[in-house]
Design a protein around this motif. Structure first.
Motif, short mmCIF file in Angstrom:
data_model
loop_
_atom_site.label_atom_id
_atom_site.label_comp_id
_atom_site.label_asym_id
_atom_site.label_seq_id
_atom_site.Cartn_x
_atom_site.Cartn_y
_atom_site.Cartn_z
N ALA A 15 43.49 9.07 -36.08
CA ALA A 15 44.71 9.88 -36.08
C ALA A 15 45.03 10.47 -37.44
O ALA A 15 45.77 11.45 -37.54
CB ALA A 15 45.89 9.03 -35.61
N ARG A 16 44.49 9.85 -38.50
CA ARG A 16 44.76 10.28 -39.88
C ARG A 16 46.25 10.15 -40.22
O ARG A 16 46.73 10.80 -41.15
CB ARG A 16 44.30 11.72 -40.12
N SER A 17 46.96 9.29 -39.50
CA SER A 17 48.36 9.05 -39.82
C SER A 17 48.80 7.73 -39.19
O SER A 17 48.25 7.31 -38.16
CB SER A 17 49.26 10.18 -39.32
N LEU A 18 49.80 7.08 -39.82
CA LEU A 18 50.33 5.85 -39.27
C LEU A 18 51.12 6.12 -38.00
O LEU A 18 51.06 5.35 -37.04
CB LEU A 18 51.23 5.15 -40.31
N THR A 19 51.84 7.24 -37.99
CA THR A 19 52.62 7.59 -36.80
C THR A 19 51.71 7.85 -35.60
O THR A 19 51.97 7.37 -34.49
CB THR A 19 53.48 8.83 -37.08
N GLY A 20 50.64 8.62 -35.83
CA GLY A 20 49.71 8.90 -34.74
C GLY A 20 49.02 7.64 -34.24
O GLY A 20 48.79 7.47 -33.04
N ALA A 21 48.67 6.74 -35.18
CA ALA A 21 48.03 5.49 -34.77
C ALA A 21 48.99 4.64 -33.96
O ALA A 21 48.59 4.03 -32.95
CB ALA A 21 47.57 4.73 -36.02
N ALA A 22 50.26 4.58 -34.38
CA ALA A 22 51.24 3.80 -33.64
C ALA A 22 51.41 4.33 -32.22
O ALA A 22 51.51 3.57 -31.25
CB ALA A 22 52.58 3.82 -34.38
N SER A 23 51.43 5.67 -32.08
CA SER A 23 51.56 6.27 -30.76
C SER A 23 50.35 5.93 -29.88
O SER A 23 50.50 5.61 -28.70
CB SER A 23 51.70 7.78 -30.90
N ALA A 24 49.15 6.00 -30.46
CA ALA A 24 47.93 5.70 -29.69
C ALA A 24 47.87 4.25 -29.26
O ALA A 24 47.35 3.93 -28.19
CB ALA A 24 46.70 6.07 -30.52
N LEU A 25 48.40 3.35 -30.10
CA LEU A 25 48.33 1.92 -29.82
C LEU A 25 49.56 1.42 -29.07
O LEU A 25 49.61 0.24 -28.69
CB LEU A 25 48.19 1.14 -31.12
N HIS A 26 50.57 2.29 -28.92
CA HIS A 26 51.82 1.91 -28.24
C HIS A 26 52.53 0.77 -28.96
O HIS A 26 53.01 -0.20 -28.34
CB HIS A 26 51.55 1.53 -26.78
N VAL A 27 52.58 0.87 -30.29
CA VAL A 27 53.29 -0.10 -31.12
C VAL A 27 54.15 0.68 -32.11
O VAL A 27 54.12 1.91 -32.14
CB VAL A 27 52.32 -1.03 -31.88
N THR A 28 54.94 -0.02 -32.92
CA THR A 28 55.77 0.64 -33.91
C THR A 28 54.95 0.98 -35.14
O THR A 28 53.90 0.39 -35.41
CB THR A 28 56.94 -0.25 -34.32
N GLN A 29 55.45 1.95 -35.91
CA GLN A 29 54.77 2.31 -37.16
C GLN A 29 54.79 1.14 -38.12
O GLN A 29 53.84 0.94 -38.89
CB GLN A 29 55.45 3.53 -37.79
N SER A 30 55.84 0.34 -38.09
CA SER A 30 55.92 -0.85 -38.95
C SER A 30 54.80 -1.83 -38.62
O SER A 30 54.20 -2.42 -39.53
CB SER A 30 57.28 -1.53 -38.77
N ALA A 31 54.49 -1.99 -37.33
CA ALA A 31 53.41 -2.90 -36.94
C ALA A 31 52.07 -2.40 -37.46
O ALA A 31 51.21 -3.19 -37.89
CB ALA A 31 53.37 -3.05 -35.42
N VAL A 32 51.85 -1.08 -37.43
CA VAL A 32 50.62 -0.51 -37.96
C VAL A 32 50.53 -0.75 -39.45
O VAL A 32 49.48 -1.14 -39.98
CB VAL A 32 50.54 1.00 -37.65
N SER A 33 51.62 -0.54 -40.18
CA SER A 33 51.63 -0.75 -41.63
C SER A 33 51.32 -2.20 -41.97
O SER A 33 50.54 -2.48 -42.89
CB SER A 33 52.99 -0.35 -42.21
N GLN A 34 51.92 -3.13 -41.23
CA GLN A 34 51.67 -4.55 -41.49
C GLN A 34 50.21 -4.91 -41.23
O GLN A 34 49.60 -5.66 -42.00
CB GLN A 34 52.60 -5.40 -40.63
N ALA A 35 49.65 -4.38 -40.13
CA ALA A 35 48.25 -4.68 -39.82
C ALA A 35 47.33 -4.11 -40.89
O ALA A 35 46.36 -4.77 -41.30
CB ALA A 35 47.90 -4.10 -38.45
N MET A 36 47.61 -2.89 -41.35
CA MET A 36 46.77 -2.30 -42.38
C MET A 36 46.87 -3.06 -43.70
O MET A 36 45.87 -3.22 -44.42
CB MET A 36 47.15 -0.83 -42.59
N ASN A 37 48.05 -3.57 -44.03
CA ASN A 37 48.19 -4.37 -45.24
C ASN A 37 47.36 -5.65 -45.16
O ASN A 37 46.72 -6.06 -46.14
CB ASN A 37 49.66 -4.71 -45.48
N ARG A 38 47.37 -6.28 -43.99
CA ARG A 38 46.54 -7.48 -43.81
C ARG A 38 45.06 -7.16 -43.95
O ARG A 38 44.31 -7.90 -44.60
CB ARG A 38 46.82 -8.10 -42.44
N LEU A 39 44.64 -6.05 -43.34
CA LEU A 39 43.23 -5.69 -43.39
C LEU A 39 42.82 -5.31 -44.81
O LEU A 39 41.71 -5.64 -45.25
CB LEU A 39 42.95 -4.53 -42.43
#
Length: 309
Positions: A15-39
């Motif tokens: 998606a090249r964006s946190l918002t687009g990734a959150a939409s594709a995964l059906h989660v919040t943008q905050s959840a994507v940010s937290q997962a990326m920080n862990r990774l």
């Protein structure tokens, strides 16, 4: 490692964006940010950096992407086990087509998809041959139909071999008599921007000294029949579309006055990590629709390796 972190990585990469990734995964943008920080902590790399409004991958992320893509693909394929049920699915498929592709095949594809399941839908993306390898690799589209070669090792099928002809009004002075190379070069031409096969025509004509600038440059093929019917312009066109227009408009086809190999039109399927049963089902639907329209049985092709034409 938590596989959900890798799925999040894939979603951000595509998606090249946190918002687009959150939409594709059906989660919040905050959840994507937290997962990326862990990774990022797990792999000791930033993975992405912001450039304007998009997230661009680091060199390490580019290396990691195909590894994760293929590994997740094997897992998803094993789990899905060809269980896709189109009648119960709400899947939205994405296909990249040129204007010619839409005119030839879109109706048959949508008809078959709609008949298979009321919740299914199809999005058509504009075909950009220059970025198609990246578009397929990132999973922006499921399949693409293109006459230009796309490197990258994608699964590929040849859908047909398209011959080119000269199309003009039936009362054009060039509609009868000899159409030699000099006459063709001197004639007033109309061309459509973005037509991927036209570069082959230009190269062939250059071998005979080239031609002058076109009199009319159009954005869409749909405008050509009326223009050719009302003027003395000529257009070098795919034979299949020209044959259709000759039946509907006062137009005639003439053979090219020079040798030009037929163009191979191919279907490319997105990268392996998305080869779940739904993608394979959609691929088969597209192959069936193109075969019904062209009468040519699709042939599996050897994929072009990265960097090869």
């Amino acid at each position: 490692m938590d596989l959900n972190l890798l799925r999040t990585f894939m979603a951000v990469y595509e998606a090249r964006s946190l918002t687009g990734a959150a939409s594709a995964l059906h989660v919040t943008q905050s959840a994507v940010s937290q997962a990326m920080n862990r990774l990022r902590r797990d792999v000791a790399d930033e993975l992405f950096y912001r450039s304007g409004r998009v997230m661009l991958p680091t060199p390490y992320a580019r290396e990691l992407f195909p590894v994760v893509r293929d590994a997740l693909g094997r897992i998803e394929n094993a789990v899905s086990a060809q269980t896709f049920d189109p009648a119960a699915s709400g899947r939205r498929f994405r296909i990249a087509l040129s204007e010619l592709g839409e005119m030839h095949w879109l109706a048959g594809i949508v008809e078959r998809v709609s008949a298979a399941g009321p919740g299914l839908s199809v999005d058509v993306l504009q075909l950009d041959p220059t970025s198609m390898a990246d578009t397929l690799a990132r999973g922006v589209v499921d399949v693409a139909i293109n006459s230009a070669n796309v490197p990258g090792g994608f699964q590929t099928w040849t859908l047909k071999h398209e011959r080119y002809v000269v199309l003009m009004a039936a009362d054009n002075p060039l509609a009868t008599g000899d159409l030699d190379m000099d006459t063709y070069r001197a004639a007033p031409h109309a061309v459509v921007t973005g037509e991927s096969g036209h570069v082959n025509i230009e190269r062939a004509v250059e071998a005979y000294g080239g031609a002058g600038d076109p009199v009319a440059v159009l954005n869409h093929f749909a405008a050509l029949p009326a223009m050719l019917s009302a003027t003395n312009l000529i257009a070098t066109m795919p034979q299949s579309l020209s044959a259709r227009w000759v039946r509907e408009w006062p137009l005639v086809m003439r053979d090219l006055p020079f040798a030009l190999d037929p163009v191979q039109v191919r279907l490319y399927m997105r990268s392996a990590h998305q080869e779940a049963s739904s993608l394979l089902w959609f691929r088969d639907i597209v192959l069936a629709a193109t075969e019904a329209e062209s009468g040519f049985t699709p042939v599996r092709s050897e994929p072009a390796a990265p960097g090869q034409p």
